[in-house]
Design a protein around this motif. Sequence first.
Motif, PDB file in Angstrom:
ATOM      1  N   ASP A 175       0.840  -1.197   0.000  1.00 33.69           N
ATOM      2  CA  ASP A 175       0.000   0.000   0.000  1.00 33.69           C
ATOM      3  C   ASP A 175       0.877   1.250   0.000  1.00 33.69           C
ATOM      4  OD1 ASP A 175      -1.864   2.041   0.547  1.00 33.69           O
ATOM      5  OD2 ASP A 175      -3.088   0.709   1.779  1.00 33.69           O
ATOM      6  N   SER A 178       1.346   3.788   3.178  1.00 36.53           N
ATOM      7  CA  SER A 178       1.963   3.381   4.451  1.00 36.53           C
ATOM      8  C   SER A 178       2.702   4.509   5.138  1.00 36.53           C
ATOM      9  CB  SER A 178       2.936   2.221   4.212  1.00 36.53           C
ATOM     10  OG  SER A 178       2.256   1.096   3.734  1.00 36.53           O
ATOM     11  N   CYS A 226      -0.969  -1.251  -6.598  1.00 35.09           N
ATOM     12  CA  CYS A 226      -1.016  -1.290  -5.132  1.00 35.09           C
ATOM     13  C   CYS A 226      -2.065  -2.316  -4.716  1.00 35.09           C
ATOM     14  CB  CYS A 226      -1.356   0.075  -4.561  1.00 35.09           C
ATOM     15  SG  CYS A 226      -0.251   1.399  -5.077  1.00 35.09           S
ATOM     16  N   ALA A 228      -3.132  -3.767  -2.133  1.00 36.56           N
ATOM     17  CA  ALA A 228      -3.976  -3.565  -0.955  1.00 36.56           C
ATOM     18  C   ALA A 228      -5.193  -2.708  -1.269  1.00 36.56           C
ATOM     19  CB  ALA A 228      -3.170  -2.931   0.180  1.00 36.56           C
ATOM     20  N   ARG A 229      -5.130  -1.954  -2.363  1.00 33.04           N
ATOM     21  CA  ARG A 229      -6.200  -1.026  -2.677  1.00 33.04           C
ATOM     22  C   ARG A 229      -7.168  -1.570  -3.729  1.00 33.04           C
ATOM     23  NH1 ARG A 229      -3.581   4.997  -2.568  1.00 33.04           N
ATOM     24  NH2 ARG A 229      -5.806   5.496  -2.382  1.00 33.04           N
ATOM     25  N   GLU A 252      -0.774  -2.748   6.875  1.00 30.19           N
ATOM     26  CA  GLU A 252      -1.320  -3.108   5.567  1.00 30.19           C
ATOM     27  C   GLU A 252      -1.355  -4.626   5.387  1.00 30.19           C
ATOM     28  OE1 GLU A 252       2.156  -2.089   2.465  1.00 30.19           O
ATOM     29  OE2 GLU A 252       2.053  -0.798   4.235  1.00 30.19           O
TER      30      GLU A 252
END
Length: 303
Positions: A175, A178, A226, A228-229, A252
């Motif tokens: 991410d 962070s 990214c 995580a998104r 994350e």
Amino acid sequence: MDVRSLENPDFSAFLDSQGPRRLPPCDVKETKYTITSYDGVNIDIYHFVRNDHDKSEEPQPALIHAHGGGLVACSISDVSRPTPARIAAESGVQCFSVEYRMAPEFPFPTPLEDCYAALKWVVDNADELNVSKTRIGLIGESGGACLVAGLSLLARDRKLSHLPKKQILIYPMLDNRSSQNALSRPDDPRSQYFSNFIQMNEICWNAYLGYTEWESLNPDIRPYACPARTGNFAGLPSTYIDVGSLDLFRDESVAFAAELTAANVDVEFHLYDGVPHVFDIIAPNIPITKNAKDNRLRAIRSI
């Protein structure tokens, strides 16, 4: 600033530990293949297999490995060769490590597309490589884990003929927010460790994203940059994650594991108390590191 010259003690420890003074295990055979990536450019794949590897006609499991280094450093040929070699030596599972092109010269999507080309090449040539198409796993550490998580998304969405069975994410960089999140929490006990690492992390993300703001990226490609998104975690492979409680990437990693679980993806998550990023390299002989290595080996052998 040259992103490869950052003065960070943990990054220096990583480079020192992975350098030529630590040669790959002698019981591992190394073969280099050259393949063509998405843009017609040739890239190398290093294949590591233990000398006593089963030579029977039965197809064998395999790992696609993306090396760490914040997406900007630690190439296989110069620095990271010992990591996949040790994976093969200790687990008995053959490992294909991708010499992906790195930022800032080659920002997203080139590093990820190089990894996808490698995965597809292994699937397409599985019979010749004695690889089981249904037992291919992905493994990466730090920035390499970002590529692994993005690769799982890409393989799913492009409907690759045989999807990865498992992804193994070692203290993953997932991410780009962070650093901002860390700076907003001055009471965080990790703050002392954060000071140098935040700067390095920001520079690495900026280099990987091509110095483009997240909001300016094409919405269709954002999740792959990214992971995580992403808004869709369904259909991803069984996932192993481990991270230290003093790691900038702790939150994350926890959030990523929770999102995967909510999407009914099998997850094994380990949070190791009191250790920072690349703890296994900084302190290879402490009990926590030995525990982490045992857990990783078990995850690899389950492919």
